[in-house]
Each structure stands twice: as structure tokens, then as C-alpha cells.
Design an enzyme around this catalytic site. Structure first.
Site, PDB file in Angstrom:
ATOM      1  N   GLY A 286       0.805  -1.210   0.000  1.00 25.13           N
ATOM      2  CA  GLY A 286       0.000   0.000   0.000  1.00 25.13           C
ATOM      3  C   GLY A 286       0.842   1.266   0.000  1.00 25.13           C
ATOM      4  O   GLY A 286       2.069   1.234   0.143  1.00 25.13           O
ATOM      5  N   HIS A 287       0.167   2.390  -0.131  1.00 20.30           N
ATOM      6  CA  HIS A 287       0.827   3.694  -0.190  1.00 20.30           C
ATOM      7  C   HIS A 287       1.663   3.970   1.065  1.00 20.30           C
ATOM      8  O   HIS A 287       1.365   3.487   2.153  1.00 20.30           O
ATOM      9  CB  HIS A 287      -0.219   4.804  -0.357  1.00 20.30           C
ATOM     10  CG  HIS A 287      -1.219   4.849   0.775  1.00 20.30           C
ATOM     11  ND1 HIS A 287      -0.981   5.493   1.965  1.00 20.30           N
ATOM     12  CD2 HIS A 287      -2.440   4.281   0.901  1.00 20.30           C
ATOM     13  CE1 HIS A 287      -2.007   5.362   2.767  1.00 20.30           C
ATOM     14  NE2 HIS A 287      -2.915   4.619   2.153  1.00 20.30           N
ATOM     15  N   HIS A 288       2.722   4.727   0.889  1.00 19.43           N
ATOM     16  CA  HIS A 288       3.616   5.151   1.975  1.00 19.43           C
ATOM     17  C   HIS A 288       4.226   3.977   2.742  1.00 19.43           C
ATOM     18  O   HIS A 288       4.573   4.101   3.910  1.00 19.43           O
ATOM     19  CB  HIS A 288       2.898   6.076   2.964  1.00 19.43           C
ATOM     20  CG  HIS A 288       2.493   7.383   2.363  1.00 19.43           C
ATOM     21  ND1 HIS A 288       1.253   7.577   1.774  1.00 19.43           N
ATOM     22  CD2 HIS A 288       3.164   8.560   2.241  1.00 19.43           C
ATOM     23  CE1 HIS A 288       1.167   8.819   1.336  1.00 19.43           C
ATOM     24  NE2 HIS A 288       2.316   9.435   1.597  1.00 19.43           N
TER      25      HIS A 288
END
Length: 215
Positions: free
Chosen positions: A129-131
Site C-alpha cells: 500500500g501507499h507510503h
């Protein structure tokens, strides 16, 4: 491209990704044991290998410690750690950083603003997922799902099908077992299993280029 570690079962995935990227395998070096290479025309035993100075190489091994040893071996032979090898079927964001010597296998999906260290391995159909941040030499198993804002410390293993919920921190050298659902932070060196994941004691096996184990 030179592959150091032709005994690893993962070497066939490296071969396939290199073929899809139209990158030739100059040599596949077998450090020990029976090689798993598909195309054995490029197979070379370590004792017979004459390394071309500065040539790029990768180390196809899933276990972080083993991969670290093979990467160190390649560098000691005068080779250069290759840039990340990314399968064309992987979906990557515009904003991402992937360190040298890493491998992104087929079907992987990675969210925006992710950072992967050197020598990282993300196996088939995993989702980051993001980050998300993966430290050096992290291994992510097939089908694992890491939700947003996950931080995984160096040398950790995320098993096949493992699910890590958002904002969780996995310590360095930790193991989240296959199928685990990790809902809270995991300390350095810990093993967590189950749903919800709970910590268990374990004795990590010391890896060595001399042991009869998969490269």
C-alpha cells in the site's frame, strides 16, 4: 546480467523476468548443490567462474540472510550490484524508490510514495500500500498484502498470504508467518503467527554459504 545463486528455486522467476525484459543472462553461478536453472547453457560452478569486472549481478534467494551472503559474494568477485529488476507485469506508482539489487516479481502492485531499500524481494502478486517502507533485504512472500503506511525493518520476512493492517511497524529481523493477520507493531527479531497474529519464540537458523540449504 549475472545471477549468483543458481540453486535457488527463485532463479527461474528471475530468468522469466529477465526474458520478459529482454535482458540476457550472461552466466548463472552455482554456489552449492543442484541448480534449478531453466536454461543451463549459462550455468557455471563458482570454482570455474571467471567474473567480468564490474558486470551487473543479482542474487535470487528468498531468505534475507542468504541473499545478503550472495550479494556480498558477488561484490567480493568484483561484480556490481544491478539496478532493481522489475517484472513488466508489476504495477508501480510514479513516486517510488527501489534500491539496487532488488527484485519485483510478476503481478506485484505497489502504491504511491513507497520506498524499498537495497536487496529487497517482493514475490508474486504481493500488494504494497501507499507510503510503505521496506528496509534493506526485506522479503515479501507471494500474495502478501501490506496496507497503507507500513514500515518493515531490515532483514525481515513477510510470509505468503500475510496481511498487515495499516500503520503497523514490523521490526528488523522479524518474521510474520504465512497467513498471519498482523494488527499491531512487531518487535525486532520477533516471530508472529495466526489471526490475529501473536508472538512466538523461535530459534533462527544461522545461514551460511557452507550449509546445504536453498540459495
Amino acid at each position: 546480467m549475472i545471477l549468483i545463486g543458481a540453486r535457488s528455486p527463485l532463479v527461474v522467476d528471475f530468468e522469466e523476468t529477465l526474458a520478459r525484459r529482454s535482458i540476457a543472462v550472461a552466466a548463472a553461478v552455482s554456489v552449492s548443490g543442484v541448480p534449478r536453472l531453466l536454461d543451463r547453457s549459462r550455468l557455471v560452478d563458482l570454482a570455474d567462474f571467471d567474473p567480468p569486472p564490474g558486470a551487473p549481478f543479482l542474487a535470487p534467494a528468498f531468505a534475507p540472510m542468504r541473499r545478503a551472503e550472495l550479494l556480498e559474494l558477488g561484490i567480493s568477485l568484483g561484480l556490481t550490484k544491478a539496478e532493481a529488476l522489475i517484472d513488466p507485469s508489476a504495477v508501480l506508482p510514479r513516486l517510488i524508490r527501489i534500491g539496487a539489487g532488488s527484485f519485483i516479481n510478476a503481478g506485484v502492485v505497489i502504491g504511491a510514495m513507497t520506498m524499498l531499500g537495497e536487496g529487497v524481494l517482493v514475490n508474486r502478486s504481493a500488494s504494497l500500500g501507499h507510503h510503505t517502507v521496506l528496509g534493506d533485504l526485506v522479503s515479501v512472500g507471494p500474495g502478501a498484502t501490506l496496507a497503507g503506511n507500513i514500515h518493515v525493518g531490515a532483514g525481515s520476512v513477510i510470509g505468503a498470504g500475510c496481511v498487515i493492517l495499516p500503520n503497523v511497524r514490523i521490526g528488523a529481523g522479524a518474521i510474520a508467518s504465512a497467513g498471519a493477520v498482523v494488527r499491531k507493531h512487531v518487535p525486532d527479531g520477533a516471530l508472529v503467527i495466526g489471526n490475529p497474529a501473536v508472538e512466538r519464540r523461535f530459534n533462527p537458523r544461522v545461514s551460511s554459504l557452507n550449509v546445504e540449504d536453498g540459495e
